[in-house]
Structures are given as C-alpha cells and as structure tokens.
Design an enzyme around this catalytic site. Structure first.
Site, PDB file in Angstrom:
ATOM      1  N   ALA A  82     -97.688 -17.141 -29.593  1.00  0.00           N
ATOM      2  CA  ALA A  82     -99.080 -16.930 -29.991  1.00  0.00           C
ATOM      3  C   ALA A  82     -99.186 -16.939 -31.498  1.00  0.00           C
ATOM      4  CB  ALA A  82     -99.587 -15.591 -29.452  1.00  0.00           C
TER       5      ALA A  82
ATOM      6  N   GLU B 107     -99.650  -9.857 -32.311  1.00  0.00           N
ATOM      7  CA  GLU B 107    -100.627 -10.683 -33.043  1.00  0.00           C
ATOM      8  C   GLU B 107    -101.717  -9.797 -33.645  1.00  0.00           C
ATOM      9  OE1 GLU B 107     -99.381 -13.430 -33.489  1.00  0.00           O
ATOM     10  OE2 GLU B 107     -98.037 -13.475 -31.767  1.00  0.00           O
TER      11      GLU B 107
ATOM     12  N   HIS C   2    -100.527  -8.089 -36.763  1.00  0.00           N
ATOM     13  CA  HIS C   2    -100.460  -9.003 -37.912  1.00  0.00           C
ATOM     14  C   HIS C   2    -101.713  -8.922 -38.790  1.00  0.00           C
ATOM     15  CE1 HIS C   2     -96.817 -11.319 -37.977  1.00  0.00           C
ATOM     16  NE2 HIS C   2     -96.976 -11.931 -36.832  1.00  0.00           N
TER      17      HIS C   2
ATOM     18  N   GLU D 290     -92.965 -10.990 -40.198  1.00  0.00           N
ATOM     19  CA  GLU D 290     -92.500 -11.030 -38.802  1.00  0.00           C
ATOM     20  C   GLU D 290     -91.571  -9.867 -38.452  1.00  0.00           C
ATOM     21  OE1 GLU D 290     -94.079 -12.588 -36.786  1.00  0.00           O
ATOM     22  OE2 GLU D 290     -94.981 -14.258 -37.858  1.00  0.00           O
TER      23      GLU D 290
HETATM   24  N1  TYR Z   1     -96.718 -16.194 -36.442  1.00  0.00           N
HETATM   25  C1  TYR Z   1     -96.560 -16.303 -35.020  1.00  0.00           C
HETATM   26  C2  TYR Z   1     -96.069 -14.956 -34.536  1.00  0.00           C
HETATM   27  O1  TYR Z   1     -96.829 -14.095 -34.308  1.00  0.00           O
HETATM   28  C3  TYR Z   1     -95.572 -17.285 -34.572  1.00  0.00           C
HETATM   29  C4  TYR Z   1     -95.864 -18.730 -34.760  1.00  0.00           C
HETATM   30  C5  TYR Z   1     -95.210 -19.438 -35.737  1.00  0.00           C
HETATM   31  C6  TYR Z   1     -96.680 -19.395 -33.899  1.00  0.00           C
HETATM   32  C7  TYR Z   1     -95.349 -20.797 -35.856  1.00  0.00           C
HETATM   33  C8  TYR Z   1     -96.827 -20.747 -33.998  1.00  0.00           C
HETATM   34  C9  TYR Z   1     -96.150 -21.445 -34.975  1.00  0.00           C
HETATM   35  O2  TYR Z   1     -96.291 -22.804 -35.052  1.00  0.00           O
HETATM   36  O3  TYR Z   1     -94.933 -14.679 -34.435  1.00  0.00           O
END
Ligand code: TYR
Length: 849
Positions: A255, A291, A294, A313
């Site tokens: 996601a 998500e 974030h 992350e």
């Molecule tokens: N940032 C997203 C996460 O919540 C992950 C993600 C990274 C999704 C790259 C898609 C992508 O193309 O971890």
C-alpha cells in the site's frame, strides 16, 4: 567504495535542488491512451543551493508545449528529463505533456487497472506524469483539477470543487511529489467518520470496485482504531477534512501513504470471513495502521533523499508493531516479527544483497524497499527505545515532531533529537545505520563464589563493500532464573559496546540459568553453546515469553541439525518439553500454536552453512518430515484436548482470541493429519464456514499428498474471487512435494487464470514455488529454469516486481557446486537478456557478486 557502474547514485553526492517550489497546479484530461497533463509550477531560486541548473525529471512523456512566464520555450529533452535556461528570479513554469496510462504495465506513474485510473509515485513515479524536480526534498502545495467522464475523481487533500465530469482537490500541506496521487473510476464508497482530539470532523471513505462493498467493514474499523491510537500514544492528530483509501487490484507493493489518499493493493485492505484468513485480517489491520501513521512519520516529516528511506519506513514499521501489540498480544506479535525477520531479513543481511539500513549507494531505489530498510530499520528504533527508556523516547519523539514538522530530514536529524533530549552520545549507536551484516554475539558463562559472569563478544562477518566491522552498541536484555524456576534477577539491559565484555552478577546462592536476549532485544545471532537440559529448563520456566518460545525453537533447530548431519533420532528433551507447554491450558492458544512451529527449511540451510556444512535440501526436508511425524506421535493423546480447546462456538470474528484458538486448532490438525491420513482434515474442510479453516484443512491435505477433490471444489467455489484464487495458486506451489513442485508450478503457469501481469498472481505462483525450499532446489534445476523463464518474461512488463522476485536466488552460494552451477547458468541467462531493466540488472549483478 565507488564501483564502476555508470548509473550509481551516492549519498555523499547529495546537494539541494537549485530552486524551491511555491505551488503546483495540475490539470488532468483523462483518456486511456492520451491523457494530457498540464502543469503550472511557481519556482524561485533556492538561497541554500549553489548549483542553479534547471533540470526537471521526466520519463516516457510526450512534451506538447512548455513556457516560462508565459513565453514559449523549447527545452533540451532527453529520456531522463529536460533542462532549460531560466531567470535568476521567481518564475512560473508551464508545460503540457501527453501520457499513455493504458499501456503502463510497470504500475509506476499513472496507470490503469480494470478500467480505473490510479497512480503510484513512490519512489520516482511522478516523473512519468509530468516534468518535475522529482526528489523528496522539494516540497510544495498542490492543486489538482481532474477532467474525466467517470463518477469518482480523487486526489490529495480536501475537495475544493466539483461538477459534471470534473473535480478539484487542494492539498494545503506541502509535500514531495512521491506523495501525489490521483484515482478515477467507477467506485463505491464505504463511508464513516472520525472526530479528532481537537474536534475536527473527518470524512472517511474506502473506495472499491462494485462487488467488493462487503469487504470494507474491517478495514474501516482498523482505520478508526489507528487514528485513535496515534492520538493516544503519540499525540498525533489527522490534519485534513477527508481521508480516502482506494483498493486496486494491480499494485506492486502492499500500500501507499499518499497524502489523504492512500492507495492499497486490494489484498492489503479487502477482507471478509469467507474469503480472508485470520492472518490476512491481522496483516490488513497492520498495513492500514502503517499507511495512516505515515501521515506524521513520512508525510509531515519526510526524507531528504532516498538514502534516508528508513527514517520513515523503519519508524513507521516500529509504530505499527506497537499498535498491533496493543490491539492484540504483545508476545505473539514479537514472536511473529522475529520469525519474519529471520525468514526475510537475515538471508538478505548475510548474502550478496546485504546493505546497511541506510544504504550509501544505489542504481535503482526501488531495489531498496527491503526487509533491511523496513524491518531491521524498525529493530534499530526498538533498540534505541530500550537504551534510552520509554519516557526519553516519548520526549524525543515530541521534539522530533515539533522541530521537523514540514521538513525533509535525515538520520542525523533523527538521532539528534535523542541526543538533545537525553544528553547521550549516539555516535557509536549510529553504526547500526551504516554497517551491514548481522552481528554474532557469543555468550560464555562462568560461576565462582556466588558470582555469575557473562562474557559477551560480538563480531560481524564481512559483507559486500564492508570487509571490516567495528563494534556496535548491542542492548542485551538478561534475566536469571534459580533452580526452581523463580526469577532471581529480573530483566536488566546489558550494553555491549566493545568487542568483548564481562558482566557480573553477585551475591547469588546457586548457579543461575541465564535467559539472554529477552524479547529479542537486538537483531543479532546468538551463539550460546549450552546443554539442552538448560534450554529445556527455560522452555518450562522462562518468565520472558519470547525467550520461552526461543528455547523451544533452539531445541528444535538443534535436534533437526543433528538429525540432518548425524542421522540422530528426534530429541526427547524437545518432544517432552513441547508436550508440557502444549498441555498448559493457562497459556494463550496463539502462543502454544507458535510453540509448535519449526525453523523454516531455508533457516536450517543457513544454519548448516554457518557450521561449515553444505546443506542438502532433500535431507533437510526429510528431517523436518520425520520430526513432525515424531511430534504427532508424541502428542497423540493430547491432540483431542487441543482440538476441543481450539473450538470456537461463537460467530466468526477476526479478533486475537478467536484467531489464536484457530491457530492452535490448525497446528493440531496438521499433526492429526499425520496420524489419521487426513480423515479429520477432510471433515474440517467440508464443514468450514470461514477461509481460515478452509485453507488450513486444505493445506493439511495437500501436505499429506491428498486433497485433490477439495482442491477442485475450492477452485469451483472461488474462481471468480481473484484474491482467493491467488491462495489456490500459492498453496499448490508452496506445498507440493519436492519432486512434484517444478511440474506442478509449470502446469499452473499455463493455467488460463494465471494472469501473470498481475503482481499478486505472479507472486502467488512464482513466489510460492520459491518458498518451497526443497521443491525450488530440486536437483535437476527445473525450478531454477522456470523462475528464470518467468523473470525474463516479466521484466519488460514490470521491472519492479521482477527485480524483487530475483531475491529467490540470493542464497545460492550456500548450496553444493552442482546447484551453484545450475543457478549461475540461469543468472547469466537473465543478465544477458537484451534490454534488461535497470532494476533487474542491478539485482542480478549484485546476486552474482
Ligand atoms: N511507502 C510504502 C509503504 O508504506 C511502500 C511503497 C513503496 C509502496 C514503493 C509502493 C511503492 O512503489 O511502505
């Protein structure tokens, strides 16, 4: 270390962009093969920058026109972007480009999935939408107008206008382009609302394709729990009037946290008891939380450059793990996470793909969305919290949010808030971010005159680009147990900072049994040569639930290794200890189910390799089968009681309590199947009214070489449900007997439902085969060839998913010379494929080493 690869990008080369962006206005005229994107961007010189080269990223864009302050210009365009000469003062850039979302199979930028438009911009997808400084340290507010003949038109921020065939969205929060999102399609909303701490009313919508409305309720509840938890635990409130989530079938990852418009792989959000397992529900709850969290750790505070990916992350994984621990069982969550770390991160950290939590160079950033950046990144934060304590952690986080809100930050900024709140020097701790490889911690014990001495030494083997390692700060949580199992010393955190260090415990009446690395307080490999009787003692008595589980795990691994290398019989201490734990009805069923787990066959291969032996996949497979059979026999009398304890007589709920019972029931059913030839599993399958039971019964049957009629019935029942059909593919590939696996996988790859361009379907089958250790390493190399065929086929269509699947080969140097030759042949065949993507080229060359 500088290598020769021409496309390599280095952390040390960072410099800020020459311009700041004050605002972005985008207009989309949607058409499947000729979408027009018009951009109006206000730039101004960046006083912090020296280089004023005006370079805008742009790939696969057809430039229609461009202007600066209203005057048409003709920029220099390459396949990477454009340059133009610009005034040394604020100016407005305008451009119109044409793109082809209908033919975008890479699923980066603007693409189509089942007639719906959607975007994926992290990490560098926005440059496939329009010309832009596509780097996370360039932040701006965005206003987006979407023109399109579709009922639902969504973008980031708040809705600020709407009419027949158009909608406008304004995001007041400055953001980097990777957080941009757009969705358009025929979608239905499952709606709800949330009122924040300070009284802001937020409309919540989960948008899905017609037919999926019945699979939204759980995701929505998980979202509300996440919003509340982030207020309660981190004091973080949501900051827009709407929060939209969209489910999409074709998606490379789980996601994406786009501001106010999260886009989810449908497998990471859609759930119903009939179609989803308990494990699916738990994963969905965690990803929704991830998500959502974030929004503060990633969006409000973002990364300066992609080398800092773990800043958002690692921290957000750590936060979602805290959330799951609070919602469910903390020990069970911790054990799950360690199982996952060992299954995915350890092989990476101890093989050719090893890289630091904060890498120092890359060719393709998509290849660094790894278990090291995410999961080891979260472990590093857990260690920091252990070292400074809970209060200091909270204070440091408050300072982080206060000091850096609205900024694009680095690991240095992150560590500085901890140094400033605690006065602690974190220079040595920082090595966790720069040194790759899993540290080994060797434990030696000494007992004399009432004093117990632990000598801990650390070393980290060489990894690519890092031949020498320096000692790290390793928090080792230790407790001591007396002979009757009482805790004579409660948990204390020893700080191992030198290569070798002594820790003494004085005034003890008898020699204690040490429980070391409680809660898995550091992501290390413990080397502790101790009698099995002590491990059995800890399995019976340890007050730390993680280490109690770990004692059983270590016993299991030890007996399996001796069965493999010395043809030993299954160890009685392990079997007796396990029986006693399983008998203890006071223990959480979920925890007891975990106790019945074994190290994976791949982990056993790693352990053998570590001991200097060459792992034989078939010998490993046979040992596991033998031990499971012996366990089933040893537990025979207990199994009926376990089945009755696991019974759930209330209506299905995915909560931790029910899920734990079902997990115990499934583990017991797997053992029962070894004794009754599958009679009970067939009965459970026939009566199952939820996917957890259905799938666990089917797995038992397939493992026993049975279940063909159930498999066919399962297909008939579910062939219209794409997420359940993924399970049907995955199960057959991952559970096939070693000799059958390559043939079964190849046959399935010719099945009309094998829509290999869909990443979920591809991963289910091809990833399922890679997970079948003995089947994947089948002696003739047929599985290696099948995997390589599919990687070569998928690469031009979807480089990102191809590159990620290459990791199936990362452990190749553990195996015998014949297997190495077979794999090397396949790796070279992939490497020599004309026009191989940058993603796959980088992965294969690193794996080849
Ligand atoms: N940032 C997203 C996460 O919540 C992950 C993600 C990274 C999704 C790259 C898609 C992508 O193309 O971890």
């Amino acid at each position: 270390m500088r290598d020769a690869a021409p496309n390599t990008i280095y952390l040390s080369d960072y410099s800020p962009f020459g311009f700041l962006v004050d605002s972005v206005h985008l207009t989309f005229d949607l058409a499947p093969h000729a979408t027009r994107v018009t951009s109006r961007i206000a730039f101004r010189p960046n006083p912090q920058a020296t280089d004023r080269t005006f370079f805008l990223h742009g790939e696969e864009l057809k430039l229609i026109r461009a202007s600066i302050d209203g005057a048409e210009i003709t920029p220099d365009v390459t396949d990477k972007g454009l340059t133009a000469s610009v005034p040394d003062a604020p100016f407005v850039w305008e451009a119109e480009v044409e793109i082809d979302p209908g033919n975008n199979t890479a699923l980066e930028g603007l693409y189509m999935s089942n007639g719906m438009y959607c975007t994926q911009c992290e990490a560098e997808g926005f440059r496939k939408i329009t010309f832009y400084p596509d780097r996370p340290d360039v932040m701006s507010t965005f206003t987006v107008r979407i023109n399109g003949d579709l009922p639902v038109l969504l973008s980031n921020g708040n809705p600020t206008g709407k009419g027949e065939g158009w909608a406008e969205w304004t995001d007041p929060w400055p953001k980097p382009a990777y957080l941009f999102a757009l969705v358009a399609g025929e979608l239905l909303a499952h709606s709800d609302s949330f009122t924040t701490l300070s009284g802001r009313h937020v409309d919540l919508n989960l948008w899905v394709r017609p037919g999926d409305e019945g699979k939204c309720a759980f995701g929505m509840e998980a979202l509300k729990r996440s919003m509340k938890w982030d207020e309660d635990v981190y004091g973080r409130e949501y900051d827009l009037d709407v929060f939209n989530i969209v489910a999409v079938d074709d998606f490379n990852m789980g996601a994406m946290e786009n501001k106010g418009l999260n886009i989810f792989n449908s497998s990471a959000v859609l759930a119903s008891p009939e179609t989803s397992t308990d494990a699916n529900f738990e994963r969905i709850e965690a990803i929704i939380a991830h998500e959502y969290f974030h929004n503060w750790t990633g969006n409000r505070i973002t990364c300066r450059d992609w080398f800092q990916l773990c800043l958002k992350e690692g921290l957000t994984v750590f936060r979602d793990a805290q959330f799951t621990s609070d919602m469910r069982s903390a020990p069970v969550k911790r054990i799950h996470d360690v199982i996952d770390l060992r299954a995915r991160q350890f092989p990476e950290d101890n093989g050719p793909l090893s890289h630091p939590v904060r890498p120092e160079s890359f060719q393709e950033i998509n290849n660094f969305y790894t278990a090291t950046v995410y999961e080891k990144g979260a472990e590093v934060i857990g260690m920091l919290k252990t070292l400074v304590g809970d209060d200091a952690y909270s204070k440091a986080l408050d300072l982080y949010f206060e000091r850096h809100d609205g900024q694009a930050c680095t690991i240095e900024d992150w560590l500085k808030v901890f140094e400033d709140t605690t006065g602690r020097d974190l220079a040595q701790f920082k090595r966790w971010y720069s040194q790759s490889g899993t540290p080994r911690v060797k434990v030696e014990e000494d007992w004399a005159d009432g004093t117990f001495t632990l000598t801990l030494s650390q070393s980290t083997p060489p990894t690519p680009g890092q031949p020498e390692k320096l000692p790290q700060v390793i928090p080792v949580a230790v407790g001591l147990l007396g002979p009757n199992g009482d805790e004579v010393r409660g948990t204390e955190v020893l700080e191992l900072t030198e290569a070798r260090q002594n820790f003494t415990f004085e005034g003890l009446a008898t020699r204690p049994v040490a429980s070391i690395l409680r809660g898995f307080s550091a992501p290390v490999i413990l080397d502790h040569d101790r009698p099995n009787a002590e491990r059995a003692f800890l399995l019976a008595h340890d007050t730390d639930p993680f280490n109690r589980w770990e004692a059983g795990r270590t016993l299991a691994q030890d007996t399996l290794l001796r069965m493999i290398t010395q043809d030993a019989a299954p160890d009685a201490e392990y079997l007796d200890g396990l029986l006693a734990v399983l008998r203890d009805a006071d223990l959480d069923p979920a925890y007891r189910a975990l106790m019945l787990g074994l190290p994976t066959q791949s982990e056993l291969a790693a352990a053998l390799h570590e001991q200097g032996e060459t792992p034989d996949p078939m010998a490993i497979w046979r040992a596991v089968e033998t031990l499971r059979q012996a366990t089933a026999q040893h537990m025979q009398d207990l199994l009926p009681r376990l089945h009755s304890e696991a019974l759930v007589d209330s209506p299905y709920s995915p909560d931790a309590e029910q899920a734990g019972k079902r997990a115990l029931g499934s583990a017991a059913l797997a053992l029962t199947t070894r004794l009754d030839g599958g009679a009970m599993a067939a009965e459970v399958y026939a009566k199952a009214d939820n996917m957890t039971l259905q799938l666990s019964a089917l797995s038992c049957l397939l493992r026993a070489g049975k279940g063909q009629s159930e498999l066919a019935a399962f297909y008939d029942q579910w062939h219209d449900d794409r997420l359940v059909l993924d399970k049907w593919f995955g199960l057959q590939a991952s559970l096939a007997a070693p000799d059958d696996a390559p043939r079964i996988a190849r046959t399935l790859s010719e099945h009309p439902d094998f829509n290999w361009k869909n990443p979920n379907r591809f991963r289910a089958l091809i990833g399922g085969l890679a997970m079948n250790h003995a089947g994947f390493h089948h002696a003739g190399g047929a599985s290696y060839a099948l995997l390589a065929d599919w990687l070569i086929r998928l690469d031009p269509v979807n480089p990102q998913t191809t590159a990620r699947m290459c990791t199936a080969f990362q452990t190749w140097k553990r195996y015998d010379a014949d297997r190495q030759d077979l794999i090397r042949t396949q790796l070279s065949r992939i490497a020599e494929t004309p026009n191989l993507s940058r993603d796959t080229t980088e992965m294969i060359s690193r794996i080849l080493g």
